[in-house]
Design an enzyme around this catalytic site. Structure first.
Site, PDB file in Angstrom:
ATOM      1  N   ASP A   1      39.687  14.826  14.912  1.00 14.35           N
ATOM      2  CA  ASP A   1      40.574  15.202  13.814  1.00 14.35           C
ATOM      3  C   ASP A   1      41.901  15.753  14.310  1.00 14.35           C
ATOM      4  O   ASP A   1      42.761  16.084  13.492  1.00 14.35           O
ATOM      5  CB  ASP A   1      39.889  16.231  12.905  1.00 14.35           C
ATOM      6  CG  ASP A   1      40.074  15.906  11.438  1.00 14.35           C
ATOM      7  OD1 ASP A   1      40.255  14.722  11.106  1.00 14.35           O
ATOM      8  OD2 ASP A   1      40.050  16.840  10.622  1.00 14.35           O
TER       9      ASP A   1
ATOM     10  N   CYS B   1       0.845  -1.193   0.000  1.00 12.69           N
ATOM     11  CA  CYS B   1       0.000   0.000   0.000  1.00 12.69           C
ATOM     12  C   CYS B   1       0.877   1.238   0.000  1.00 12.69           C
ATOM     13  O   CYS B   1       1.778   1.375   0.829  1.00 12.69           O
ATOM     14  CB  CYS B   1      -0.922  -0.014   1.213  1.00 12.69           C
ATOM     15  SG  CYS B   1      -1.942   1.453   1.366  1.00 12.69           S
TER      16      CYS B   1
ATOM     17  N   CYS C   1      -8.921   8.469  -5.619  1.00  8.76           N
ATOM     18  CA  CYS C   1      -7.640   7.799  -5.717  1.00  8.76           C
ATOM     19  C   CYS C   1      -6.531   8.839  -5.547  1.00  8.76           C
ATOM     20  O   CYS C   1      -6.582   9.895  -6.193  1.00  8.76           O
ATOM     21  CB  CYS C   1      -7.510   7.096  -7.065  1.00  8.76           C
ATOM     22  SG  CYS C   1      -5.875   6.410  -7.403  1.00  8.76           S
TER      23      CYS C   1
ATOM     24  N   ASP D   1      28.811  22.586   4.115  1.00 12.31           N
ATOM     25  CA  ASP D   1      27.394  22.265   4.273  1.00 12.31           C
ATOM     26  C   ASP D   1      26.563  22.810   3.112  1.00 12.31           C
ATOM     27  O   ASP D   1      25.673  22.118   2.602  1.00 12.31           O
ATOM     28  CB  ASP D   1      26.867  22.804   5.608  1.00 12.31           C
ATOM     29  CG  ASP D   1      27.316  24.237   5.877  1.00 12.31           C
ATOM     30  OD1 ASP D   1      27.990  24.822   5.006  1.00 12.31           O
ATOM     31  OD2 ASP D   1      26.995  24.766   6.945  1.00 12.31           O
TER      32      ASP D   1
ATOM     33  N   LYS E   1      39.865  19.124   5.940  1.00  9.75           N
ATOM     34  CA  LYS E   1      39.271  19.652   7.178  1.00  9.75           C
ATOM     35  C   LYS E   1      38.023  18.871   7.596  1.00  9.75           C
ATOM     36  O   LYS E   1      38.022  17.644   7.612  1.00  9.75           O
ATOM     37  CB  LYS E   1      38.998  21.144   7.007  1.00  9.75           C
ATOM     38  CG  LYS E   1      40.268  21.943   6.712  1.00  9.75           C
ATOM     39  CD  LYS E   1      40.000  23.416   6.470  1.00  9.75           C
ATOM     40  CE  LYS E   1      41.296  24.152   6.138  1.00  9.75           C
ATOM     41  NZ  LYS E   1      41.077  25.572   5.833  1.00  9.75           N
ATOM     42  N   LYS E   2      36.965  19.593   7.951  1.00  6.94           N
ATOM     43  CA  LYS E   2      35.772  18.931   8.501  1.00  6.94           C
ATOM     44  C   LYS E   2      35.105  18.031   7.475  1.00  6.94           C
ATOM     45  O   LYS E   2      34.615  16.941   7.814  1.00  6.94           O
ATOM     46  CB  LYS E   2      34.777  19.979   9.000  1.00  6.94           C
ATOM     47  CG  LYS E   2      33.515  19.373   9.611  1.00  6.94           C
ATOM     48  CD  LYS E   2      32.534  20.442  10.061  1.00  6.94           C
ATOM     49  CE  LYS E   2      31.252  19.810  10.585  1.00  6.94           C
ATOM     50  NZ  LYS E   2      30.261  20.837  11.024  1.00  6.94           N
TER      51      LYS E   2
ATOM     52  N   ASP F   1      27.463  18.992  15.687  1.00 12.43           N
ATOM     53  CA  ASP F   1      28.711  19.556  16.161  1.00 12.43           C
ATOM     54  C   ASP F   1      28.926  19.128  17.601  1.00 12.43           C
ATOM     55  O   ASP F   1      27.980  18.756  18.308  1.00 12.43           O
ATOM     56  CB  ASP F   1      28.678  21.083  16.062  1.00 12.43           C
ATOM     57  CG  ASP F   1      28.839  21.569  14.632  1.00 12.43           C
ATOM     58  OD1 ASP F   1      29.278  20.763  13.790  1.00 12.43           O
ATOM     59  OD2 ASP F   1      28.508  22.738  14.356  1.00 12.43           O
TER      60      ASP F   1
END
Length: 1049
Positions: free
Chosen positions: A335, A23, A65, A748, A476-477, A501
């Site tokens: 790190d 479903c 529907c 990001d 880096k990150k 973080d």
């Protein structure tokens, strides 16, 4: 392999087992009807909907529907509703669907291993998971009656069930009559079943009475801007032409920036989740818990700048989260290869054995002890257990002792021994050289590790420090996050990943459940790349002087993006869908079949789109081929000894046993023609894309995560060490097409942008109790350096190939979403016109000229209309968003402060990096806790930095200009005051916006240096008197001195 080829293969693989027996509304199996035929709800498009959802849609929904919007017809045995036609019989459907689910039950006990790519490897214990997989969807049947009604009193529960029965009776679905106890229990079970089938979330649009006037004012403001610029361009100030030209250019740039910022907020929405329905659907008593596993990532760099006690609180809040313990794994990335953090995790895992059961027993919030014990609230509210006070006091004492132990570790770490750090067993710490050390992994807790004091299992805790060698780019990150993605894929391979973080703790223990309401939704979940939560902060002054809370962005801009394609990724507080990070494209929605008939010629049907039958059969054949291929691969386990294809890999990993041999994958393709082989995969392309790790590649093929069956567990830790080696990403697509994207310190933005370009959607989740809270720098200098880093990342993206201005225009990114991304990378460049515009008022006051000529009454209407439209837009925006006027004003002030300082420096640093290759160092923002004796002591600290020079100069210039303008008006008489008011207005606009910066320069009110005040007053007075006496901008007379003769000629 090309990304598109890989994406298409993954789409086919992940959907190869889907047909028509699940479903699409609730995710349950579509059962057969009374005649033994598969139940079909809609005979037009044959959209798979189970009978209970069909009946519920007919009785409570829109009776149509969900795919083709055709009105549902009544089936035999279904209750009648108003509008039903007679003689509607059932129909049959031959669609089938067989899905095999897997349950992830892997566990880890304590283990420490480290090694490098050259083959050195050390392990102190073996790791033995049992490789069960899981299902991200499951039965929609609810919990037992007693389990669900825990949150209600008897009276409330009876009232809730009675209301439901009344609605059913009103619709004719049930009949009235006396009921036995068994009938009542059946009603309650039916009610729970009906509740479980409800959506896990719903979209709550903004009221039209609030949003419609807002949109009208935006359009009016746009029209007013057109007429305003028409007037400004056609009426130049001839006596101050350079000033006029500069001002017009600046105003045009501001208008474009406003458009980029405003129109992505055109469709703001709210969302609300239903955690009780999630629990009823996936946590059924007597059955295995079917909630999806989650891997949590915590990243750190320098434990001296990111205090270990803050990181420990974040980890404790993760371990105590309200989620099944065997489905949570916490990975901590170090790190900096710091032994301080390593020892901190050891202490934290020991303290967690007492803290986690305390949190779950008394249901405390938040579950970070530092912030729980510091809350100034009535902690006895809603607590009824008499042992709570005693246990809380004991736990607070335990936590204080834990803090003392952590402080002792920090004090010890201040001075490094000459011979380097040594571990407790006497072996040297592998990370003594932070820039040249092997990869390290330590596994704490878990099923086979230490249990809590009540004997219950705790979530896994894994320490990860990737290998670092000179001469390699570590990124880096972003590089650390990609290393954690690979390690987690090898060890647990949860389908979802939460990124935090180290200073962002879980403030709402149900935060992961909130995200699962979206990610485990049968329809929406497969199309989501991530669920983003807003950032909330502790330790910020009540006035929020420097707009640290960033409320305008998180409560206005992000909600606007949620109505388009989803919010941008902000670096923390985000739950990812693992396939989205692997660079795959989202599944394509099933389209309604186009209707054709046999009465028309075939060429007409072909032109109309009806000639797809052969294509469909080829596609189904290809899907079945993929399905059989992976059924063969899952049965194969083979030991690596002499492999030509992997010879170079075997030299590095001589004793590693693989789960899937890449040669097995190629052998699985035998029996297919060349076209099918090219459409599936190639072992070499897998290596180029994901790297030389058969274990990791096998994990990417797991549709719902989890570890493959019959895994060779003896090599998993060694394989995890291999995937974090410094050379693993060479000649792969890590950081280019998959994982966190490299190329900017604000990875990001790039990562989220690439996902949205592939067609993924994201969701913004704002629970009533904030999901996560963190710390923010409240000191002026630290705040400006933080903003500098963000702006520099945007400038780097602007000059890269991923710039939204030109990247992926043929992709699936919506236009308003693209405008939002363009705004995120061009806003630093606004600093140049902003600096010029803030300088113009002082120049006008000092020269006596103005950028606007004398205007008539009709022209002044456009100025007044523009001013009013700006105010109206702000008021209506506050009205629908609920943001306070103080937050809006602080945001405006810091926009000017950051614009003329951090953003300006970011532009020049970005240009230096692009043109001359001069790189700037990444500075970690301090995340220390404030002094208890002075909660906001950091707010008043003065730290000189070059970022303070431009705004300080602007303040002095405008103050001097105001004094000079007023002095000149006093000297020249009444007629000079009229033109002065316009100039003073602009100068005061600059000064008022920079006022928080001025307060930051002065420090505490009671600590303002007296000498600074005295010198400021003295210099201003002297400068005013000298200005009036000299008057340098008046033309000087030349020639002989002429005097009046006294005769009236």
């Amino acid at each position: 392999m090309e990304p598109n080829t890989m994406a298409s293969f993954d789409d086919e693989h992940r959907h190869s087992s889907f047909s028509a027996k699940i479903c699409k509304v609730c995710g349950d199996e579509v059962k057969d009807d009374d005649n033994g035929q598969t139940f079909v709800a809609c005979h037009v498009c044959v959209y798979p909907v189970c009978k209970p959802c069909y009946e519920y849609e007919r009785s409570n929904g829109n009776k149509c529907c969900p795919q083709c919007n055709t009105l549902y017809k009544r089936h035999k045995g279904s209750p009648k509703i108003a509008g039903d036609e007679e003689n509607n019989g059932p129909d049959d459907s031959d669609d089938e669907l067989n899905i095999k689910y897997r349950q992830d039950g892997s566990s880890i006990h304590q283990n420490f291993a480290y090694g490098s790519e050259n083959g050195d490897y050390n392990s102190k214990q073996q790791w033995r998971p049992n490789g069960r997989a899981f299902s991200s969807t499951g039965s929609v049947l609810g919990k037992d009656f007693e389990a669900e009604r825990d949150g209600y009193t008897d009276a409330e529960w009876k009232e809730r069930v009675d209301k439901w029965k009344a609605r059913q009776e009103k619709r004719g679905l049930v009949t009235k009559g006396e009921q036995t106890n068994e009938d009542k229990e059946d009603d309650e079970e039916e009610y729970l079943d009906a509740e479980a089938r409800q959506p896990l979330w719903r979209k709550v649009p903004i009221s039209s009475s609030k949003i419609s006037p807002y949109r009208i004012v935006i359009v009016l403001r746009l029209v007013i801007l057109v007429f305003f610029f028409r007037f400004r361009i056609l009426t130049p100030a001839k006596d101050a032409y350079p000033l006029w030209l500069i001002s017009v250019i600046c105003e045009i740039w501001f208008a474009l920036s406003w458009i980029l910022d405003q129109f992505p907020k055109w469709f703001p929405i709210n969302r609300e989740t239903y955690l009780d329905r999630l629990s009823m659907r996936f946590e059924r008593d007597g059955e295995k818990n079917k909630l999806a596993p989650v891997d949590v990532f915590v990243s750190t760099v320098d434990p001296l700048k990111e205090p270990p006690i803050i990181t420990a609180n974040t980890i404790l809040s993760i371990l105590a989260v309200d989620y099944p313990v065997n489905k949570v794994s916490c990975y901590v990335s170090d790190d900096g290869a710091s032994m301080l953090l390593f020892d901190t995790l050891s202490e934290t895992s020991e303290f967690a054995r007492r803290w986690v059961p305390f949190c779950k027993k008394y249901n405390v919030e938040p579950r970070a002890p530092e912030f729980y014990f510091s809350e100034k609230i009535d902690y006895l509210k809603d607590k009824v257990q008499t042992t709570f006070v005693k246990d809380r006091r004991a736990m607070k004492r335990e936590y204080e002792e834990f803090k003392v132990r952590i402080n002792a570790l920090v004090a010890k770490a201040q001075k490094k021994p000459e011979e380097g750090w040594v571990m407790q067993d006497g072996t040297p710490w592998p990370g003594n050289n932070t820039r040249d050390h092997p990869g390290m992994i330590q596994v704490y807790l878990g099923k086979e590790g230490a249990f809590d004091i009540d004997g219950n299992e705790l979530p896994r805790l894994v320490y990860v420090s990737r290998e670092k060698r000179p001469g390699y780019a570590h990124h880096k990150k972003a590089g650390a996050m990609n290393a954690m993605v690979r390690v987690s894929a090898v060890l647990t391979n949860a389908p979802f990943m939460l990124n935090l973080d180290c200073d962002h703790y879980i403030n709402n223990s149900k935060a992961i459940r909130e995200s699962m309401c979206f990610l485990m939704d049968p329809q929406l979940g497969k199309k989501l790349c991530y669920v983003q939560f807003p950032q909330r902060f502790d330790g910020i002054d009540l006035n929020d002087r420097y707009a640290n809370r960033n409320i305008v962005f998180f409560d206005i801009n992000m909600r606007g993006l949620d109505g388009i394609q989803g919010p941008v990724y902000v670096g923390t507080g985000c739950v990812f869908n693992r396939p989205a990070l692997y660079g795959y494209e989202p599944p394509v929605s099933e389209k309604r079949k186009k209707m054709t008939c046999d009465c028309w010629p075939s060429w007409i049907c072909c032109c109309c789109g009806g000639g797809n039958r052969n294509h469909k059969s080829d596609s189904s054949k290809k899907k079945s081929g993929i399905k059989s291929l992976f059924s063969k691969l899952k049965k194969k386990t083979k030991k690596k000894s002499d492999d030509k294809t992997m010879s170079s890999y075997s030299r590095k990993r001589s004793s590693t046993e693989a789960i899937f041999d890449l040669e097995d994958i190629e052998e699985g393709l035998e029996g297919y023609d060349e076209l099918e082989k090219s459409s599936l995969m190639s072992q070499k392309n897998f290596e180029k894309r994901f790297g030389m790790s058969p274990v990791f590649i096998a994990s990417t093929l797991m549709e719902n995560g989890g570890l493959p069956e019959a895994t060779n567990t003896s090599s998993l830790i060694k394989e995890a060490i291999h995937v974090i080696s410094c050379g693993y990403e060479e000649k792969t697509e890590w950081g280019k097409e998959i994982g966190w994207i490299y190329g900017s310190v604000t990875e990001d933005i790039l990562t989220g942008f690439r996902m949205h370009c592939r067609g993924w959607k994201s969701v913004y989740c704002m629970p009533k109790r904030p999901a996560f809270k963190g710390s923010a720098p409240i000191n002026l200098s630290d705040r400006l350096h933080q903003v500098l880093r963000w702006a520099l990342g945007s400038v780097e993206i602007f000059f890269s190939r991923h710039c939204p201005l030109w990247y992926a225009w043929g992709g699936k990114l919506k236009i308003l979403e693209r405008l939002a991304y363009i705004n995120t990378i061009v806003y630093p460049f606004t600093s140049i016109p902003l600096l010029a515009y803030c300088t113009i008022p002082a120049v006008c006051l000092l020269t006596g000229k103005f950028i606007i000529p004398t205007i008539n009454n009709f022209a002044s209407i456009w100025f007044l209309a523009l001013f009013l439209s700006i105010i109206a837009t702000a008021i209506l925006e506050l009205r629908w968003s609920g943001v306070s006027i103080n937050d809006l004003w602080r945001n405006e002030q810091f926009w000017v402060i950051g614009g003329v300082s951090a953003h300006l420096f970011a532009v020049f640093q970005g240009l230096l990096k692009v043109l001359f290759g001069v790189d700037t160092n990444f500075t970690v923002t301090s995340k220390g806790a404030s002094d208890e004796a002075d909660e906001f002591g950091d707010l008043y600290l003065f730290k000189w930095t070059t970022l303070l020079i431009p705004p300080t100069t602007l303040i002095i210039l405008n103050m001097v200009g105001v004094v000079a303008g007023v002095s000149d008006a006093i000297n020249n008489g009444y007629g000079s005051w009229g033109p002065l008011f316009g100039k003073l207005f602009f100068a005061f606009w600059v000064i008022v916006h920079l006022y928080p910066f001025l307060k930051g320069l002065m420090g505490r009110q009671n600590r303002t240096p007296t000498i600074v005040v005295l010198w400021s007053i003295l210099l201003a007075s002297i400068f005013s008197l000298v200005w009036v006496r000299i008057d340098p901008f008046l033309p000087k007379q030349t020639g002989p001195l002429l005097k009046q003769c006294g005769v009236d000629c």
